[in-house]
Scaffold this active site. Structure first.
Site, short mmCIF file in Angstrom:
data_model
loop_
_atom_site.label_atom_id
_atom_site.label_comp_id
_atom_site.label_asym_id
_atom_site.label_seq_id
_atom_site.Cartn_x
_atom_site.Cartn_y
_atom_site.Cartn_z
N HIS A 50 -13.86 -17.99 8.33
CA HIS A 50 -12.55 -18.31 7.74
C HIS A 50 -12.81 -19.20 6.53
O HIS A 50 -13.93 -19.71 6.34
CB HIS A 50 -11.68 -19.04 8.75
CG HIS A 50 -11.09 -18.13 9.78
ND1 HIS A 50 -10.09 -18.55 10.64
CD2 HIS A 50 -11.32 -16.85 10.10
CE1 HIS A 50 -9.75 -17.56 11.43
NE2 HIS A 50 -10.48 -16.51 11.13
N GLU A 52 -12.00 -22.32 5.74
CA GLU A 52 -12.48 -23.68 6.02
C GLU A 52 -13.90 -23.66 6.55
O GLU A 52 -14.73 -24.51 6.17
CB GLU A 52 -11.56 -24.36 7.05
CG GLU A 52 -10.12 -24.51 6.61
CD GLU A 52 -9.24 -23.34 7.01
OE1 GLU A 52 -8.02 -23.54 7.10
OE2 GLU A 52 -9.74 -22.21 7.22
N SER A 77 -2.37 -23.01 6.66
CA SER A 77 -2.45 -23.86 7.84
C SER A 77 -3.64 -23.45 8.71
O SER A 77 -3.80 -22.26 9.03
CB SER A 77 -1.15 -23.72 8.64
OG SER A 77 -1.10 -24.58 9.73
N CYS A 79 -6.23 -22.48 11.57
CA CYS A 79 -6.16 -21.91 12.92
C CYS A 79 -6.87 -22.85 13.91
O CYS A 79 -7.42 -23.87 13.55
CB CYS A 79 -6.83 -20.53 12.93
SG CYS A 79 -8.63 -20.61 12.78
N CYS A 82 -10.73 -23.36 13.04
CA CYS A 82 -10.96 -24.25 11.90
C CYS A 82 -10.50 -25.67 12.21
O CYS A 82 -11.16 -26.64 11.82
CB CYS A 82 -10.26 -23.69 10.67
SG CYS A 82 -10.94 -22.09 10.15
#
Length: 145
Positions: A50, A52, A77, A79, A82
């Site tokens: 992802h 991040e 936002s 998950c 992350c």
């Protein structure tokens, strides 16, 4: 804040251009970007990259003291995966581009003492809205649905 969010958006757009999911992130330490990344699950055939996670990976190994002085900017936002990494490394501040298209674990982060700042950036909303409409199956795969 805007300069670093701009860089996260740049990363998200790069991910989209590469055929991936448009989520970008930058890790900032004392006013300098030390890690940047974007969602590369599709491009790399990865289950964990992802935005991040990619930014953290690209920052390399850091001491706990450095993480505790960082903030992470993300276009969406975060998950649970992350957010777990943010908590694991003790990153005290998360700046979120938007949470309308996906509300991640912001409450969990806050409950653990992380400052979560919502930018409500319309460019982030537009990127994700268009992507979700065009690629609903891929999006659902990314969020585990």
């Amino acid at each position: 804040m805007h300069r670093f969010l701009e860089e996260a958006i740049r990363e998200a757009r790069l991910g989209l251009e590469e055929g991936g999911i448009p989520i970008g992130s930058v890790l900032v330490h004392r006013g300098e970007i030390i890690g940047r990344g974007h969602n590369r699950r599709v491009q790399g055939g990865s289950v964990v990259l992802h935005g991040e996670m990619d930014a953290l990976e690209n920052a390399g190994r850091l001491s706990a003291a450095v993480y505790r002085e960082c903030e992470i900017y993300t276009t969406l936002s975060p998950c649970s995966m992350c957010s777990g990494a943010i908590l694991l490394y003790g990153i005290p501040r998360v700046i979120v581009g938007e949470n309308r298209t996906f509300l991640g674990e912001e409450d969990w982060l806050r409950s653990r003492g992380v400052e979560v700042v919502l930018a409500e950036d319309e460019r982030c909303v537009e990127l994700m809205t268009r992507f979700i409409e065009a690629q609903p199956t891929l999006w659902n795969e990314d969020i585990g649905v």
